[in-house]
Design a protein around this motif. Structure first.
Motif, PDB file in Angstrom:
ATOM      1  N   TYR A 254       1.143  11.835   0.155  1.00 43.15           N
ATOM      2  CA  TYR A 254       0.240  11.125  -0.699  1.00 43.15           C
ATOM      3  C   TYR A 254       0.287   9.973   0.235  1.00 43.15           C
ATOM      4  CZ  TYR A 254      -0.932  12.962  -4.634  1.00 43.15           C
ATOM      5  OH  TYR A 254      -2.141  14.082  -5.434  1.00 43.15           O
ATOM      6  N   LEU A 255       1.300   9.756   1.482  1.00 46.42           N
ATOM      7  CA  LEU A 255       1.064   8.699   2.233  1.00 46.42           C
ATOM      8  C   LEU A 255       0.345   8.376   2.957  1.00 46.42           C
ATOM      9  CD1 LEU A 255       4.871   7.927   2.825  1.00 46.42           C
ATOM     10  CD2 LEU A 255       3.697   6.933   1.444  1.00 46.42           C
ATOM     11  N   ARG A 256      -0.622   9.505   3.307  1.00 50.05           N
ATOM     12  CA  ARG A 256      -2.202   9.377   4.048  1.00 50.05           C
ATOM     13  C   ARG A 256      -2.888   8.518   3.318  1.00 50.05           C
ATOM     14  NH1 ARG A 256      -3.205  14.067   4.460  1.00 50.05           N
ATOM     15  NH2 ARG A 256      -1.825  15.278   4.356  1.00 50.05           N
ATOM     16  N   LEU A 257      -3.253   7.392   1.766  1.00 45.22           N
ATOM     17  CA  LEU A 257      -3.903   6.551   1.471  1.00 45.22           C
ATOM     18  C   LEU A 257      -3.285   5.087   2.080  1.00 45.22           C
ATOM     19  CD1 LEU A 257      -3.258   7.195  -2.760  1.00 45.22           C
ATOM     20  CD2 LEU A 257      -5.284   8.274  -1.170  1.00 45.22           C
ATOM     21  N   TRP A 258      -1.867   5.119   2.319  1.00 41.47           N
ATOM     22  CA  TRP A 258      -0.856   4.027   2.835  1.00 41.47           C
ATOM     23  C   TRP A 258      -2.086   3.908   4.148  1.00 41.47           C
ATOM     24  CZ3 TRP A 258       2.934   4.748   6.314  1.00 41.47           C
ATOM     25  CH2 TRP A 258       3.077   3.095   6.763  1.00 41.47           C
ATOM     26  N   ALA A 259      -2.402   5.173   5.169  1.00 41.10           N
ATOM     27  CA  ALA A 259      -1.526   5.408   6.868  1.00 41.10           C
ATOM     28  C   ALA A 259      -3.857   5.626   6.890  1.00 41.10           C
ATOM     29  CB  ALA A 259      -1.988   6.847   6.719  1.00 41.10           C
ATOM     30  N   LEU A 260      -4.136   5.720   6.213  1.00 43.30           N
ATOM     31  CA  LEU A 260      -5.875   5.262   5.693  1.00 43.30           C
ATOM     32  C   LEU A 260      -6.598   3.730   5.927  1.00 43.30           C
ATOM     33  CD1 LEU A 260      -5.799   9.045   5.709  1.00 43.30           C
ATOM     34  CD2 LEU A 260      -8.169   8.352   6.633  1.00 43.30           C
ATOM     35  N   SER A 261      -5.842   3.565   5.176  1.00 47.25           N
ATOM     36  CA  SER A 261      -5.718   2.570   4.323  1.00 47.25           C
ATOM     37  C   SER A 261      -6.415   1.223   5.386  1.00 47.25           C
ATOM     38  CB  SER A 261      -5.549   2.182   3.267  1.00 47.25           C
ATOM     39  OG  SER A 261      -5.367   0.671   2.497  1.00 47.25           O
ATOM     40  N   LEU A 262      -4.757   1.034   6.330  1.00 48.76           N
ATOM     41  CA  LEU A 262      -4.110   0.677   7.503  1.00 48.76           C
ATOM     42  C   LEU A 262      -5.322   0.680   8.113  1.00 48.76           C
ATOM     43  CD1 LEU A 262      -1.597  -1.287   8.434  1.00 48.76           C
ATOM     44  CD2 LEU A 262      -0.974   1.172   9.192  1.00 48.76           C
ATOM     45  N   ALA A 263      -5.770   1.870   8.808  1.00 51.22           N
ATOM     46  CA  ALA A 263      -6.130   1.497  10.097  1.00 51.22           C
ATOM     47  C   ALA A 263      -7.552   1.177   9.622  1.00 51.22           C
ATOM     48  CB  ALA A 263      -6.707   3.860   9.973  1.00 51.22           C
ATOM     49  N   HIS A 264      -8.070   1.736   8.660  1.00 51.58           N
ATOM     50  CA  HIS A 264      -9.605   1.056   8.175  1.00 51.58           C
ATOM     51  C   HIS A 264      -9.432  -0.800   8.395  1.00 51.58           C
ATOM     52  CE1 HIS A 264     -13.501   1.384   6.133  1.00 51.58           C
ATOM     53  NE2 HIS A 264     -12.653   0.047   5.858  1.00 51.58           N
ATOM     54  N   ALA A 265      -8.329  -0.843   7.662  1.00 49.90           N
ATOM     55  CA  ALA A 265      -8.371  -2.861   7.891  1.00 49.90           C
ATOM     56  C   ALA A 265      -8.505  -3.497   8.935  1.00 49.90           C
ATOM     57  CB  ALA A 265      -7.243  -3.365   6.980  1.00 49.90           C
TER      58      ALA A 265
ATOM     59  N   LYS B 213       0.870  -1.167   0.165  1.00 51.21           N
ATOM     60  CA  LYS B 213      -0.023   0.028  -0.362  1.00 51.21           C
ATOM     61  C   LYS B 213       1.289   1.327  -0.069  1.00 51.21           C
ATOM     62  CE  LYS B 213      -4.413  -2.015   2.318  1.00 51.21           C
ATOM     63  NZ  LYS B 213      -4.636  -2.143   3.324  1.00 51.21           N
ATOM     64  N   MET B 214       1.647   1.188   0.385  1.00 56.25           N
ATOM     65  CA  MET B 214       2.663   2.180   0.691  1.00 56.25           C
ATOM     66  C   MET B 214       3.123   2.661  -1.088  1.00 56.25           C
ATOM     67  SD  MET B 214       6.220   3.030   3.288  1.00 56.25           S
ATOM     68  CE  MET B 214       5.765   1.746   4.204  1.00 56.25           C
ATOM     69  N   LYS B 215       4.074   1.581  -0.987  1.00 56.70           N
ATOM     70  CA  LYS B 215       4.022   2.278  -3.091  1.00 56.70           C
ATOM     71  C   LYS B 215       3.055   2.697  -3.516  1.00 56.70           C
ATOM     72  CE  LYS B 215       8.251  -1.252  -1.962  1.00 56.70           C
ATOM     73  NZ  LYS B 215       8.185  -2.701  -2.190  1.00 56.70           N
ATOM     74  N   LEU B 216       1.951   1.882  -3.537  1.00 61.52           N
ATOM     75  CA  LEU B 216       0.909   2.169  -4.253  1.00 61.52           C
ATOM     76  C   LEU B 216       0.514   4.110  -4.004  1.00 61.52           C
ATOM     77  CD1 LEU B 216      -0.864   1.334  -6.422  1.00 61.52           C
ATOM     78  CD2 LEU B 216      -2.170   1.103  -4.317  1.00 61.52           C
ATOM     79  N   SER B 217       0.522   3.895  -2.585  1.00 64.01           N
ATOM     80  CA  SER B 217       0.246   5.469  -2.231  1.00 64.01           C
ATOM     81  C   SER B 217       1.794   6.395  -3.527  1.00 64.01           C
ATOM     82  CB  SER B 217       0.430   5.758  -0.385  1.00 64.01           C
ATOM     83  OG  SER B 217      -0.268   4.888  -0.632  1.00 64.01           O
ATOM     84  N   ILE B 218       2.132   6.082  -3.360  1.00 68.05           N
ATOM     85  CA  ILE B 218       3.588   6.786  -3.953  1.00 68.05           C
ATOM     86  C   ILE B 218       3.302   6.996  -5.489  1.00 68.05           C
ATOM     87  CG2 ILE B 218       5.544   7.311  -4.670  1.00 68.05           C
ATOM     88  CD1 ILE B 218       5.801   7.855  -1.969  1.00 68.05           C
ATOM     89  N   VAL B 219       2.630   5.521  -6.386  1.00 68.14           N
ATOM     90  CA  VAL B 219       2.707   5.972  -6.851  1.00 68.14           C
ATOM     91  C   VAL B 219       1.816   6.229  -7.956  1.00 68.14           C
ATOM     92  CG1 VAL B 219       2.376   3.907  -9.850  1.00 68.14           C
ATOM     93  CG2 VAL B 219       3.881   3.120  -7.455  1.00 68.14           C
ATOM     94  N   LEU B 220       0.720   6.436  -7.047  1.00 68.92           N
ATOM     95  CA  LEU B 220      -0.535   6.779  -7.404  1.00 68.92           C
ATOM     96  C   LEU B 220      -0.332   8.392  -7.389  1.00 68.92           C
ATOM     97  CD1 LEU B 220      -3.388   4.826  -5.478  1.00 68.92           C
ATOM     98  CD2 LEU B 220      -2.460   5.248  -7.895  1.00 68.92           C
TER      99      LEU B 220
END
Lengths: 957, 350
Positions: A863-874, A667-674
């Motif tokens: 954009y790493l917030r994408l990962w952080a929030l996704s992690l929190a949600h999961a 997810k971290m890498k995906l966030s950077i790419v997006l």
């Protein structure tokens, strides 16, 4: 019309492309784990786009038609295309019309001339059309110097009377205001008639009220008298009275002092009664009876005591409820006022004077209590009959008044609408210029180019309606176009056209999201086009769960299905539901995208699904690690499966101890790419703006170095991520090699700056890496001064060469050609406003450069917030499921299961669906506003929204 | 934590200070006044005022407007604003704002007493009372016939009771005695308020003491000027001078011996501010000394907004709004009586 349809398909394709741009990141990022999701992204976003195109073709003209009173809906486009125009302009317009949301509607500065007779009708027709924004041509005149001020005052007078009528109706229970009256009839009501009618009604009502008040005062007096009478009778005539009479007969007068009276409170009433009888010989004792408002009782009592120095006796009875008179003000009240009956007993004339004064001061009404028995009878009888008569009269008055109010209430909304509308019309008339020599009114304002034929027709209709002799003339002032706009005009601020995007019910909420950040400048690229897809997509990255997505989509579908019903109740929906209703299409897309990312994350309320077959991993006893189902010859080697899971994450990861590490890394890498993709898109849009507004400086010294800088660092980072994903770190050859170890991308990037030209073996990812990194490092270094220096220097050189040639700023052409400069001219304000200040420009450019360079780093990190929030949600949904659902299920107790399930449901809905979705929404919003839009959108903050005069009944003025 | 100090001011009073500063933004500016003075009719005036902070305060009044209605509703507006602050205030701001209401109480009381002496209807008098100075037993003011009764029956319940003690010994209520009562009350009030503000310390004491000293001096000068030709003896007059102010002690002493306006002028000769005011009043026919005092008061109130963390702005807000209503009323009067020549005699605030 045909042109329109095909065109909107074209625009939708561009939306689809944007969506696939976002999706491609996901596709590239998940190649090892996820199957062919890139295609799915394309498909799903395209289907959303197709939906979009449906609604834009279907709903938009309908809306248009309803607003334009049915006359000219299909014609404008055809007419506009048929008008003789320069070829380039026509081409431009055709393109612009096709992408209604991509750039704002082309505007025209129009000037209208019409006869004085036709003025009112013209404004009314134009207002019903709702397509013209009027400019104030009398800015120098104060409010009451304008021509139609007296008419405005007349409208205000009507409004005042209407407010009075409304207040009267609202304060009368049982009378309703008819809300279903046809507001379309407004144009058939004449203002003069209305004014007369309303003022007659108001006078009638005031008279009726005062009549009613007078009756009420009489009745109140009678009611109060009867109350006093009743209280006094029961007070003086109580059963103990005779006994006490006898008692007092026996006693001497000296024994009867006030102290005794006061101390024997149980007896005092009767004792006093006996004292007041003249025949008893104590005629000096007198009484005053009356009624006083209850809230004044306390201070009345106190003052009475002080003024008479305790030489009086007061009895209170809290009995009467009196309704007060109706005031003729705006808020006539009909509330009952509680009052108390009082009896004051005292012995001297001096005190009587004082008590009378005090009663007056407290507005207490006094009613004499007849002492004689027969007199009492007569008074009682008289009052009772009079009260009966009065009640009958009041009832009939009340009925008459009520009938009148019902009549008024039937038409009140229509009248209010009419008054509001007339006021708006006169307000606009006040903005016009009157040419007294030709008796012509001149109006000036902005209109969308597409609505020009409709405006001309409205002018003609109004002329016919008012039988004006002189024809109404329509004139388009200096063509506003961005193609041949004048680079050297100076009146950019005053005359830049307003921005208007034609939205439909689907796109308007996305437009709203964008405009909450700022209104676009005229014809600037509109990020709403991309937001339609990227916004729900970024939201879904943070909110990926099939179950939650389904719930959200179901909620949105419910809202959309009941659209017609909810639309009517919009005002009464309340803040929360109302907001959800407005955003129903965003919520739908957010839900759908969450389902999609949920499939990739393979989460259904935090449970992994085995929709695409069983896990491709298996666990054997012989090893501490799992191995691929089809590749488990040597269990100890823990070889990965040859055939990866068909779509999304393998369900086994959920149970693996390394699962969280794996998800985080992905997810971290995906966030950077997006993030890098979206920022690059933003930069490309700035290129598009610069090309559109013909600003080569912004391309060569803005876009190019910025793009180079971003790509050389973060584009390279994305490349490294993809390369690392694509490399098979478990291959046999790699296992043999001692140095084949997955490098840390962070270290590579840090090493690129700390030790340029050298790459340690453990950071080696591809051959020639050292040279590439050195090159990129140099490019990044060069692009910073490239951004900073050339533009201000070139501007200075241009300015000094102009000075050498002896050009000077023209002062007077501002008024002459306000329409000639496009909004684009504002961009060049630095370059062309008189008095070029190199220091200012340099500082400005320096700030921009620093902001971009630092922003490139911080925005990527953001954009790493994408990962952080996704992690929190999961994790949250995981904890809820594990601790409540599974734990209670294991206990086997039905009651525990019920409690566990209901708690899980409540937490899922409350925490995840409401709070968590809100937080993901806010972060998606931030990513769009700050990280995406700051690259190209509204950089000068000069956009103005198009606000035409709109008299349609749905508008609340 | 000193109430007048900076530390901790915002804990209790920061919000209200912000509110007052917001209201201050609604005070009419000189541009507004220029527009108002150009009005031809009261209807124009209404239209202009509706464009200012006053908004639709006259919107529900039927057409022929009167100056009295305008003044009443404008007063009502700032009184409502003041009350909304007052109910939210906590101590010591609450007491401070209570103090601000006392002068209106004194005025109302005097109005009621003189009204009853002339046998006017009590309800009619009550309508004329200032809404900020209402108190419970106001209506029963008419029953008292001597100061002693007045005190014992009514005043004792009001916050004015401690100020009234000196007046109890007076024999009866005559016109001149009522005036003496008014001035004695005012004097006691000013001294008490001054002591209260001084106790607060900090910027509050700084701003408020300056204003109250000016107020005291103004009263002393006015009492002296108005006493000429009346039965008031010099001793009695001297007792009415407040014991605060910059005129103390020498100026007050000279004032107490003054027999005519000339001597008043020489008494304040050593005080530049007042000397300048007197000079301007004697040179300029258009402006009376009263107007100049008001101008000075407005200037002092305006200054309070330059500082932060003090209670002076609550006082200043009230006074400025009061002045604004006086200005609007003046302009409206001039318009309705067609006295356009005098229309510019208002006192601009900002």
């Amino acid at each position: 019309m045909f042109r329109n349809v095909s065109a909107s398909h074209l625009s939708m394709r561009s939306v689809g492309a944007a969506g696939s741009g976002g999706g491609a990141g996901a596709g590239a990022g998940s190649s090892g784990v996820v199957g062919a999701d890139g295609g799915v992204v394309l498909q799903s976003s395209y289907s959303a786009a197709a939906y979009n195109s449906d609604s834009s073709n279907g709903a938009q003209p309908r809306q248009f038609r309803s607003r334009r009173s049915g006359a000219a809906d299909a014609k404008p486009a055809a007419r506009a295309a048929g008008r003789p125009q320069p070829p380039s302009l026509q081409q431009q317009n055709a393109f612009l019309r096709s992408c209604a949301l991509y750039r704002s509607e082309p505007m025209a500065r129009v000037r209208l001339y019409f006869d004085r007779v036709a003025a009112h009708d013209t404004i009314e027709e134009l207002g019903v059309l709702g397509a013209l924004q009027f400019e104030d041509l009398n800015a120098s005149q104060s409010a009451f110097q304008r021509s139609f001020t007296s008419d405005l005052k007349a409208c205000e007078e009507i409004q005042r009377a209407l407010r009075f009528l409304r207040a009267q109706i609202e304060s009368t229970p049982g009378v309703q205001i008819n809300s279903a009256v046809a507001l379309d009839l407004a144009s058939e009501v004449r203002l003069d008639d209305l004014a007369q009618h309303i003022s007659a009604l108001e006078l009638g009502l005031i008279e009726m009220n005062s009549h009613w008040d007078a009756l009420k005062v009489q009745m109140n007096a009678l009611v109060e008298f009867l109350a006093v009478f009743e209280q006094c009778s029961s007070f003086f005539g109580s059963s103990s009275i005779r006994m006490l009479l006898a008692d007092s007969n026996r006693s001497t007068s000296a024994a009867l002092n006030f102290d005794a009276l006061l101390s024997s409170s149980a007896l005092d009433g009767a004792a006093v009664a006996s004292l007041t009888r003249p025949k008893e010989g104590f005629s000096s004792l007198q009484l005053i009876t009356g009624v006083i408002q209850r809230d004044r009782v306390a201070s009345f009592e106190r003052i009475l005591f002080r003024a008479t120095r305790g030489n009086c006796l007061l009895r209170m009875f809290d009995e009467v409820q009196i309704t007060t008179a109706r005031k003729n003000g705006s808020n006539g009240s009909d509330e009952p006022v509680p009052k108390s009956v009082f009896i004051v007993l005292f012995s001297s004339l001096e005190i009587k004077l004082k008590v009378t004064k005090i009663c007056e001061a407290f507005a207490a009404s006094r009613y004499p209590f007849p002492e004689d028995g027969s007199e009492r009878e007569r008074a009682l009888q008289e009052s009772t009959t009079r009260l009966g008569d009065l009640k009958a009269v009041i009832a009939s008055t009340e009925k008459q008044r009520r009938d009148m109010l019902v009549d008024i209430g039937f038409n009140l909304m229509l009248w209010e609408h009419k008054a509001d509308r007339e006021k708006a019309i006169f307000h606009v008339l006040n903005l016009l210029n009157y040419e007294s020599s030709t008796k012509l009114f001149i109006a000036e304002g902005w209109a969308t180019r597409a609505s020009i034929p409709a405006i001309q027709e409205a002018l003609e209709r109004a002329r016919r309606r008012s039988n004006a002799q002189l024809p109404s003339v329509f004139e388009e002032k200096g063509k506003v176009s961005t193609v041949d706009h004048d680079f050297h005009s100076h009146d950019a601020a005053s005359a830049s056209p307003p921005t208007f995007f034609k939205t439909n019910k689907f796109t308007q909420v996305f437009q709203g999201i964008v405009e909450a950040y700022g209104v676009a400048e005229y014809q600037e690229v509109n990020p709403a086009v991309f937001t339609v897809i990227t916004f729900p997509f970024l939201f879904a990255v943070m909110f990926g769960d099939i179950g939650h997505g389904l719930l959200m989509a179901a909620f949105a579908v419910y809202l959309i299905r009941n659209e017609r019903d909810l639309e009517q109740r919009r005002a009464r929906l309340g803040e929360f539901v109302g907001t959800c209703y407005d955003g129903r299409y965003v919520i739908l897309l957010m839900g759908v995208f969450s389902i999609y990312t949920g499939f990739i994350y393979n989460e259904f309320f935090a449970f992994p699904l085995e929709l695409f077959g069983r896990s491709t991993w298996k666990y054997t006893e012989s090893s501490i690690m799992a191995c691929g189902v089809d590749n488990c010859a040597d269990a100890a080697a823990a070889a990965p499966p040859l055939q990866t899971y068909a779509f999304g994450f393998d369900p086994i990861w959920k149970h693996a101890r390394t699962g969280l590490l794996f998800f985080n890394s992905y997810k971290m890498k995906l966030s950077i790419v997006l993030g890098v993709c979206q920022m690059a898109l933003g930069l490309c849009l700035s290129l598009e703006n610069a090309r559109f507004f013909r600003k080569p400086l912004d391309i060569w010294y803005g876009f190019v170095p910025q793009m180079l800088f971003l790509m050389s660092i973060f584009g390279y980072l994305v490349l490294l991520i993809v390369l690392k994903w694509l490399t098979d770190w478990n291959s046999a050859s790699c296992r043999m090699s001692s140095i084949c170890e997955a490098p840390d991308i962070k270290n590579i990037l840090i090493g690129m700056f700390m030790s340029p030209g050298r790459v340690p073996a453990k950071n080696q990812l591809f051959p020639g890496q050292a040279a590439v990194q050195l090159l990129l490092f140099i490019v990044a270094l060069i692009s910073v001064p490239w951004m900073l220096l050339p533009k201000p220097l070139i501007l200075r050189a241009r300015y000094s060469s102009q000075l050498r040639l002896g050009y000077k700023k023209l002062e007077s052409d501002d008024q002459e050609t306000p329409g000639e400069s496009g909004g684009a001219a504002a961009h060049d304000s630095c370059e062309h406003t008189g008095g070029f200040n190199f220091g200012d420009v340099m500082v400005h450019q320096m700030i921009h450069t620093i902001e971009f360079v630092l922003g490139a780093i911080s925005n990527t990190a953001s954009y790493l917030r994408l990962w952080a929030l996704s992690l929190a949600h999961a994790q949250l949904s995981d904890v809820f499921a594990e601790k409540l659902l599974i734990a209670s299920w294991r206990s086997g107790n039905v009651i525990l299961i019920a409690i566990g399930f209901s708690m899980w449901l409540a937490l899922t809905l409350g925490v995840l669906m409401m709070m968590e979705s809100l937080s993901a929404f806010l972060h998606a919003l931030r990513l769009h506003w700050v990280e995406f839009q700051n690259k190209f959108y509204n950089l000068n903050g000069g956009g103005k929204k198009f606000s035409p005069l709109d008299l349609s009944p749905s508008i609340n003025y | 934590m000193a109430p007048g100090g900076m530390i901790g001011f915002n804990v209790d009073d920061g919000f209200l200070e912000a509110i007052v500063r917001g209201f201050r933004a609604g005070v009419l500016t000189s541009v507004d006044y220029v527009n108002l003075t150009q009005c031809e009719t009261l209807e124009d005036l209404r239209m202009h005022l509706s464009g200012t902070d006053y908004g639709g305060f006259l919107a529900n009044e039927p057409a022929p407007l009167s100056t009295a209605i305008i003044a009443e509703l404008a007063t009502k507006k700032f009184v409502d604003e003041f009350r909304s602050i007052h109910v939210q205030a906590v101590e010591p701001l609450k007491s401070f704002m209570d103090y601000l209401c006392y002068p209106y109480m004194i005025d109302n009381m005097v109005l009621l007493i003189t009204g009853t002496l002339q046998n006017r209807d009590i309800s009619e008098l009550l309508d004329k009372c200032h809404p900020l100075g209402t108190f419970d037993s106001m209506a029963s003011m008419s029953i008292a016939t001597t100061p002693e009764e007045l005190y014992r029956e009514i005043i004792v319940d009001t916050p004015l009771a401690p100020y009234f003690v000196d007046c109890v010994s007076m024999e009866d209520l005559t016109d001149i005695n009522v005036e003496i009562i008014r001035n004695t009350l005012y004097k006691a009030y000013l001294e008490d308020f001054y002591a209260f503000c001084a106790r607060m310390g900090g910027s509050t004491a700084e701003t408020m003491c300056e204003i109250l000293e000016f107020e005291a001096d103004r009263r002393a000068i006015n009492i002296t000027l108005n006493s000429f030709g009346t039965a008031l003896s010099k001793d009695e007059r001297a007792r009415l001078y407040p014991n605060i102010g910059v005129l103390i002690p020498e100026g007050m002493f000279k004032l107490s011996r003054a027999d005519d306006p000339q001597m008043v002028a020489s008494a304040i000769d050593g005080y530049p501010t007042y000397r300048a005011l007197f000079q301007e009043a004697s040179e300029n026919q258009e402006k009376s000394l009263e107007d100049l005092f008001f101008t000075r008061e407005v200037a002092l109130c305006r200054n309070t907004f330059e500082m932060q963390f003090h209670y002076g702005i609550f006082y200043a807000f009230l006074k400025l709004k009061e002045q604004e209503v006086r200005n609007i009323t003046w302009i409206a009067e001039c318009i309705s009586q067609k006295q356009r020549r005098k229309i510019n005699n208002y006192i601009p605030i900002w």
